[in-house]
Each structure stands twice: as C-alpha cells, then as structure tokens.
Design a protein around this motif. Sequence first.
Motif, PDB file in Angstrom:
ATOM      1  N   THR A 341       0.829  -1.201   0.000  1.00 46.76           N
ATOM      2  CA  THR A 341       0.000   0.000   0.000  1.00 46.76           C
ATOM      3  C   THR A 341       0.863   1.250   0.000  1.00 46.76           C
ATOM      4  OG1 THR A 341      -1.741  -1.162   1.184  1.00 46.76           O
ATOM      5  CG2 THR A 341      -1.794   1.231   1.252  1.00 46.76           C
ATOM      6  N   LEU A 345       0.705   3.959  -3.036  1.00 45.58           N
ATOM      7  CA  LEU A 345       0.334   5.352  -2.792  1.00 45.58           C
ATOM      8  C   LEU A 345       1.446   6.301  -3.228  1.00 45.58           C
ATOM      9  CD1 LEU A 345      -1.453   5.134   0.675  1.00 45.58           C
ATOM     10  CD2 LEU A 345      -2.480   5.535  -1.567  1.00 45.58           C
ATOM     11  N   LEU A 383      -3.304  -1.601  -6.708  1.00 45.58           N
ATOM     12  CA  LEU A 383      -3.962  -0.316  -6.485  1.00 45.58           C
ATOM     13  C   LEU A 383      -5.441  -0.429  -6.832  1.00 45.58           C
ATOM     14  CD1 LEU A 383      -3.194   2.732  -5.836  1.00 45.58           C
ATOM     15  CD2 LEU A 383      -3.123   3.066  -8.310  1.00 45.58           C
ATOM     16  N   LEU A 387      -9.783   4.516  -6.513  1.00 50.37           N
ATOM     17  CA  LEU A 387      -8.867   5.492  -5.924  1.00 50.37           C
ATOM     18  C   LEU A 387      -8.042   6.172  -7.015  1.00 50.37           C
ATOM     19  CD1 LEU A 387      -7.476   6.791  -3.477  1.00 50.37           C
ATOM     20  CD2 LEU A 387      -5.936   4.810  -3.398  1.00 50.37           C
ATOM     21  N   ASP A 390     -10.258   8.643  -9.091  1.00 48.29           N
ATOM     22  CA  ASP A 390     -10.556   9.889  -8.377  1.00 48.29           C
ATOM     23  C   ASP A 390      -9.333  10.808  -8.337  1.00 48.29           C
ATOM     24  OD1 ASP A 390     -13.092   8.992  -7.961  1.00 48.29           O
ATOM     25  OD2 ASP A 390     -12.797   8.437  -5.851  1.00 48.29           O
ATOM     26  N   ALA A 391      -8.170  10.240  -8.053  1.00 46.19           N
ATOM     27  CA  ALA A 391      -6.957  11.058  -7.939  1.00 46.19           C
ATOM     28  C   ALA A 391      -6.553  11.641  -9.290  1.00 46.19           C
ATOM     29  CB  ALA A 391      -5.816  10.216  -7.360  1.00 46.19           C
TER      30      ALA A 391
END
Length: 426
Positions: A341, A345, A383, A387, A390-391
């Motif tokens: 993770t 990220l 991933l 997420l 959206d990013a």
Amino acid sequence: MSAPARRVLVTGSRAWTDTATIRTALAMQWGDGTAVLVTGACPRGADALAEQVWSGWGGRVERHPADWTGPHRTRAGLVRNAAMVALGADVCLAFIRDHSPGASHTARLADAAGIPVHRYPHPEQEPAMTSTEQLRYALACAARGWHVFPLTPGDKRPVKGFTDWEGNATTDPARIRRVWSRTPFNIGVACGPSRLVVIDLDMPKPGQTPPPAWDLPGITDGSAVFTHLCEQAGKERPDRTFTVLTRRGGAHLYFTAPVGVRLRNTSGTLGWLIDTRACGGYVVGPGSHVTLPDGTGPYCVIDASDPAPLPEWLVTRLTVPDPPPPSATPVPLPHAGQRLTRYALAALHGETDRVRTAAPGSRNHTLNAAAFALGQLIGAGALPRPLAEDALTAAGHAAGLSAREVAATVRSGLDAGQRRPRQGAA
C-alpha cells in the motif's frame, strides 16, 4: 511580380460598440499581415474600432471618408459606399446594428458585385430564436450530414435525461421536426458521428490573463494564439472553412476529420484559450442562442463554406500518443516483504503530481501516461481502480483540462494499463 494584397472591406453601424466581435472577424482575415483594410473612415462605431484593431496589429488601412460638403451632400455616404465596392475587395465584413441603412447598403452592393459578405449581429440586440428558426438551422445542419440533438433552451447542456446524446444524435428530418417544432431547443452537433473536428477559439473571461508561456505581445485571445501557432508552423491560417461566431466573440472553425485517425477532445493542447471537439465531443451549433452568467448571445454562421479538411500539421499536434510500452517508463512493483500500500500510494502521488504541474500543450499526454502507469498497477492488484480514477480526475481538473477530456483520457489510459499489468520483480 508579386500578387496584389488582399482587400478586406469593412462596413458597419456608427452605433456598433462590440470590439470583441470585430477583433475575431479581423483575425480571420489577417493572414500574413499584408492584407489592406478598407473602411469608410467613420470616426465612431464599427469603422473606427476596426481601424484601431487593424492598425494596432501593424496592418495597413485604406480610408475613404465621405465628402459631405461636396455636390452629393446628403447622398455622399451612399456614393462613397458604391465607390469602395467598385474598387473591389476579397471579402466584405458587415457589422450591422439596428438595421443601419448605410452599412446595409454597402453589404447589398458587395453582394451584387460578387464579393463574399460576412454579416455579424451585435450581441446586445440579437433576440432569442423561435422554434421555427431553430428547426430551420437544425435541418440545415442535418442536410450537411451533421448529427444533431437538442440542448436546453438558452443553455449549452443537453436537455435533462438526454444522456446518450452521441448515440441519439440524428440526421433524420422527421425526427428533427418532431423535436424542434414544439420547443426552441438549442442545437448540439455531435462531432464524432458527423466526422467533424471543431477548433474553438475562445475569448478570455474578465480578469483572465495569459499564462507565462503565452504572455507574449499581441496575445489577447484564442484567435491570436491560433495565428501565432500558424506562423510558428510556417503555415497559412486555415480560415477558409465553415465558421460560427460564438456568443462571446470567439469562433468555431469546422473541419472534416482525417480518415484513419481517431481524434478526441482537447483543452489547451494547441494553446491558451483553444479547445477542440472531435470524437466524444459536441459543439453548440449555429442558430443557437445562449443566456448564461458568463455571456449571452447567438451562434451565427459567418462563413458557410463546406468544412475544409483538417490540415495535416494540426492532425499531428492533436493526435494523442499511444500509451508508452512497459519498458519505456517502468514502474517496478515492490520486492517481497515491502508494504504494497505504501508503494502504491507513492506511485499514485508521483503520477498525479506530474499531471498537476504539466506544462500547457503537454497536459493531456501527461495525464494519459500517468493513467497508463497506474493502470498497470491496478492490473497487478496493487492499487484500487476507484482510488486511481478519483486522484487522476482531480489532478486533470487542477491542470486545467475539461471534465469531458479528463474522463475520456483517464478511462482509456487505465484500461490500456490494466491490459498490461506490471509483473513483480524477481
């Protein structure tokens, strides 16, 4: 022996006050800067504004003031108008407000002489269209093979509930009559099925200034940026095509889409205040009238020529590159024992930062590459896709791309990346 300079005849009302429309119209006639502006030398109104703009660009002005004290007296203006037309011109730009008799007279004489006349309405006097007029324009678009669909009256958005506008846009006269005979809908032209690429040259909003890359002398709007691009490319500005004057004084240049190349919408790819609409996009069509807080006015045809083919050099600039191959910009997965993770990220933050800080002209490509790289991580299970979506969407908006362009680019980039998932390191 050099060819004679193009002659651009301007006629207009003394009550004309809209400089933006005049600037847009003149920019389309500027060419290489050798054209001569021919005016009736009225000290106010359209003549004065056109002379100010043209001479400010360094252009040559040929003035023909009326001799009000001579033998013709009150008819001096009409005599002067006839003399200007008799001298010949390549085009006549008519800025007529309140049915000005003098300007209307010159335009009629130019028509009779075979000079192409482009008539421009003043935005403050143009009334909203009736359903009969809207229907006529919708049918005219369909007759050209352009697929149309209804937009909300007075707005640029599709009517409520009309979500699949591209799939439902039509050229069927019977369907068009059923829709537009009841309500004065604005007209949407779906560019993809119509095989159109439309270049949108916009005007800056109040207080808006060029970004550093475009903070150059003479760069005031999208039309000036487009002229600069053409000069840099060593190409003639492609204005001999179907053209619509937009509600805030900008312009839509219609071109036929290239064969074998699927162009998508862009925002700022060509330059400041220049968008393009192609597959997956639409434009507000001619005959529409928009009333919104940022500007009110009609969409008027100012050149009814058939759309010209999109120039090859513009096709090249608007072609979105394919996603990079896996070896081009490798994004290695963590070794065994590393925290997945945290790594994912970090990759997410790095890619979205690159999108936010991308320079004008490279933003769509940067977003596409970032979506492809993160799609590879999604395909490898490193991933979550929501997420990443959206990013990337937030980063694309922060970079100044349109919502429609961001959605299409993020979706295609992630899909392509997922089809090539990143393999773990040995």
